[in-house]
Motif scaffolding. Structure first.
Motif, PDB file in Angstrom:
ATOM      1  N   ARG A   1      36.273  26.689 -46.705  1.00 46.45           N
ATOM      2  CA  ARG A   1      35.892  25.837 -45.572  1.00 46.45           C
ATOM      3  C   ARG A   1      34.375  25.882 -45.462  1.00 46.45           C
ATOM      4  NH1 ARG A   1      40.580  28.785 -43.149  1.00 46.45           N
ATOM      5  NH2 ARG A   1      39.121  30.431 -42.556  1.00 46.45           N
TER       6      ARG A   1
ATOM      7  N   GLU B   1      33.762  22.013 -38.644  1.00 41.50           N
ATOM      8  CA  GLU B   1      34.133  22.628 -39.913  1.00 41.50           C
ATOM      9  C   GLU B   1      34.840  21.591 -40.784  1.00 41.50           C
ATOM     10  OE1 GLU B   1      34.728  25.777 -36.609  1.00 41.50           O
ATOM     11  OE2 GLU B   1      35.514  23.764 -36.987  1.00 41.50           O
TER      12      GLU B   1
ATOM     13  N   ALA C   1      36.956  21.032 -44.848  1.00 46.79           N
ATOM     14  CA  ALA C   1      37.499  21.589 -46.090  1.00 46.79           C
ATOM     15  C   ALA C   1      37.977  20.437 -46.958  1.00 46.79           C
ATOM     16  CB  ALA C   1      38.661  22.544 -45.775  1.00 46.79           C
TER      17      ALA C   1
ATOM     18  N   THR D   1      42.272  24.161 -43.216  1.00 48.34           N
ATOM     19  CA  THR D   1      42.938  24.690 -44.413  1.00 48.34           C
ATOM     20  C   THR D   1      44.395  24.237 -44.450  1.00 48.34           C
ATOM     21  OG1 THR D   1      41.479  26.612 -44.538  1.00 48.34           O
ATOM     22  CG2 THR D   1      43.632  26.816 -45.598  1.00 48.34           C
TER      23      THR D   1
END
Length: 572
Positions: free
Chosen positions: A227, A240, A242, A305
């Motif tokens: 991430r 964030e 990912a 995630t």
């Protein structure tokens, strides 16, 4: 599998755990403080127990009470969530002593990573690269300053037991070191019960990239990819994503292998995150990376995630804690698409991001986005806990599509009743540099002036606002096709700082607790002189004199609780 677990946490993470437990047929017990008696997570749990007053130290940090409630209600395991007692060694041991499974790693693994200096020594032995710095036992100001000067400015002071950006201070020159050290030590003591610090070389163009790891009780460890958490303000993550954009595959593989070695070195099982700093000062292609810390718990940003892997990490936690093997090995794990998470906070970007309190008179989110929220419309955001309102999570087939969906999700979010960072988040995801993935941890500081501009007509309905801040449809002054816009006049009638300079009165910008007082009646002060430190929602705010003069009166003492706009100091 467990029949019943207790959740030793509150807010959005408690609700998140309850949701997975309901799907798996596991009953839940919530614990709550007096301030949370009407909270959504209390209603959603199968059972609930009051554990104390509003202050976390008297409720969510009372491990003895929480374990007693688990035994009383017949819970077979305790999920600590994140924050509070999630990385507390003594709490994990107390669970073991009571015959209640701690859903997390062993106390020994937590202890190995709890103190950053010891953890870095262990990582060096495991062949994991670490940032150059001082991790010694001599904590005298003189020794720490000497080590900082030997490392070379700028340096980063970090609480050895810290996490979540607490107890961290960047220092650029020797004359600022003592004040920054005192502040970091005090924050470390207040947040973690440990004032010790370490000193590290400050990487000036870093990206913060972390690896999600998972281990089972049979010794198998896998990583669930990375991430990118580089979008930060004061070491607190804001957005964030990912996977990490533009990350070379060779670097992704190397970081994944290093994270697995880190987990194996301490016999780790459960969910964990190995955080790295990547030095991109010379570009990303051959960038070195350094171990920063390991969080021995589930992370706030775990949903991104889940979105790119299709997994439920809370379910994996429960299965591993119950003794089952990891559901998949490394070869069966892969990345699909791209995901973003944005953290919506009760804080005022127009006032140095100070925490805000009040009632959420309006709160609604787009039904198509994933929302992890602690509160609902009509709830009160109090001074007692973290000011996060919700996390917005989106997924797309690639970064461009995911980012477009995040822009739209933030535009469709409706919120009123108190100051928030909603407009700020809209500005971030609309920034061209962010769209181009030209990011590092200094991104927000470099763009702060543009990012803190109000979003046009933030209260307008969805059809009246686009995700493009440059669109004419967002111009609340109106526009004429092929003609110049009508001019409008903007008047600034002073501000609080100017008022303070004029009257000499210093008022609290937020409700909170007085951490320290540096002046007394009769003292002579210059403009900018430190008067006191006010703390609220885990943040310290230094109050300074807006003008030179003599202190006429100090109306507060250390440890006093004060309300918003309370008179603190008078200067004449």
């Amino acid at each position: 599998m467990f029949a019943k677990i207790l959740i030793a946490n509150r807010g959005e993470i408690a609700r998140r755990i309850i949701r997975t437990c309901k799907r798996m047929g596991v009953r839940t017990v919530a614990v709550y403080s007096e301030a949370d008696k009407d909270a959504a997570f209390v209603r959603e749990a199968d059972e609930a127990a009051l554990i104390g007053p509003a202050a976390a130290s008297d409720s969510y940090l009372r491990g003895d009470r929480i374990v007693a409630v688990a035994v009383e209600h017949g819970a077979q395991a305790i999920h600590p969530g994140y924050g509070f007692l999630s990385e507390n060694v003594e709490f994990a041991r107390a669970c073991d002593a009571a015959g209640v499974m701690f859903i997390g790693p062993t106390p020994e693994a937590i202890s190995a990573m709890a103190l950053k200096g010891a953890a870095k020594a262990l990582m060096t032995q495991a062949g994991v690269p670490v940032t150059p710095g001082y991790h010694g036992e001599d904590q005298s100001t003189e020794q720490l300053l000497a080590e900082a000067e030997a490392i070379g400015w700028p340096v980063l002071i970090k609480a050895v037991a810290g996490g979540g950006g607490k107890g961290m201070r960047r220092v650029d020159r020797a004359k600022d070191f003592a004040d920054a050290l005192t502040s970091a030590q005090r924050e470390g003591q207040n947040a973690f019960g440990d004032p010790r610090v370490l000193i590290e070389k400050y990487i000036e163009v870093p990206r913060h990239i972390e690896i999600q790891v998972f281990g089972d009780k049979n010794g198998q460890v896998v990583h669930l990819f990375e991430r990118d958490c580089s979008l930060q303000r004061r070491h607190q993550k804001v957005i964030e994503e990912a996977p990490a954009p533009n990350l070379p595959e060779s670097l992704r593989i190397a970081m994944g292998h290093a994270a697995v070695r880190a987990a194996q070195a301490i016999g780790y099982h459960g969910a964990g995150t190995v955080e790295f700093i990547v030095d991109v000062s010379k570009g990303i292609d051959s960038a070195p990376f350094y171990f920063m810390e390991m969080n021995t718990r589930l992370q706030v940003e775990h949903p991104v995630t889940e979105e790119i892997t299709g997994l439920d990490l809370v379910e994996w936690q429960l299965r591993v804690a119950a003794g089952e093997p990891l559901p998949k090995d490394q070869s069966a794990l892969s990345i699909t698409g791209h995901a973003f998470e944005a953290r919506l906070y009760a804080e005022d970007p127009q006032n140095d991001f100070l925490p805000a309190t009040g009632r959420l008179t309006t709160l609604s989110f787009p039904a198509w986005a994933r929302i992890e929220s602690a509160v609902e419309q009509g709830d009160e955001v109090s001074v007692h806990y973290d000011p996060m309102i919700a996390k917005l999570i989106v997924h797309g087939r690639n970064r461009a599509q995911a980012l477009a969906r995040m822009r739209q999700a933030l535009v469709e979010t409706r919120l009123s009743g108190l100051a928030t960072n909603l407009a700020f988040l809209r500005r971030v995801v609309s920034d061209p540099d962010f769209a181009a993935a030209d990011i590092d941890t200094g991104f927000i500081a470099r763009h702060i002036d543009s990012l803190t501009q109000p979003w046009p007509d933030a209260a307008a309905p969805a059809y009246a606002v686009t995700a493009d801040p440059g669109s004419p449809w967002n111009d609340i002054t109106g526009w004429w096709l092929n003609l110049a816009p009508r001019p409008h006049l903007h008047l600034d009638i002073g501000d609080d700082h100017e008022a303070a300079a004029a009257t000499g009165e210093v008022h609290a910008p937020m409700p909170g607790k007085v951490i320290d007082v540096f002046v007394k009646a009769g003292d002579t002060v210059d403009k900018g002189h430190k008067l006191l430190i006010l703390g609220a929602m885990k943040i310290e705010h230094t109050m300074k004199a807006a003008r030179a003069g003599v202190v006429k009166a100090v109306h507060v003492r250390r440890d006093d609780q004060v309300g918003d706009k309370a008179l603190l100091v008078e200067i004449e």
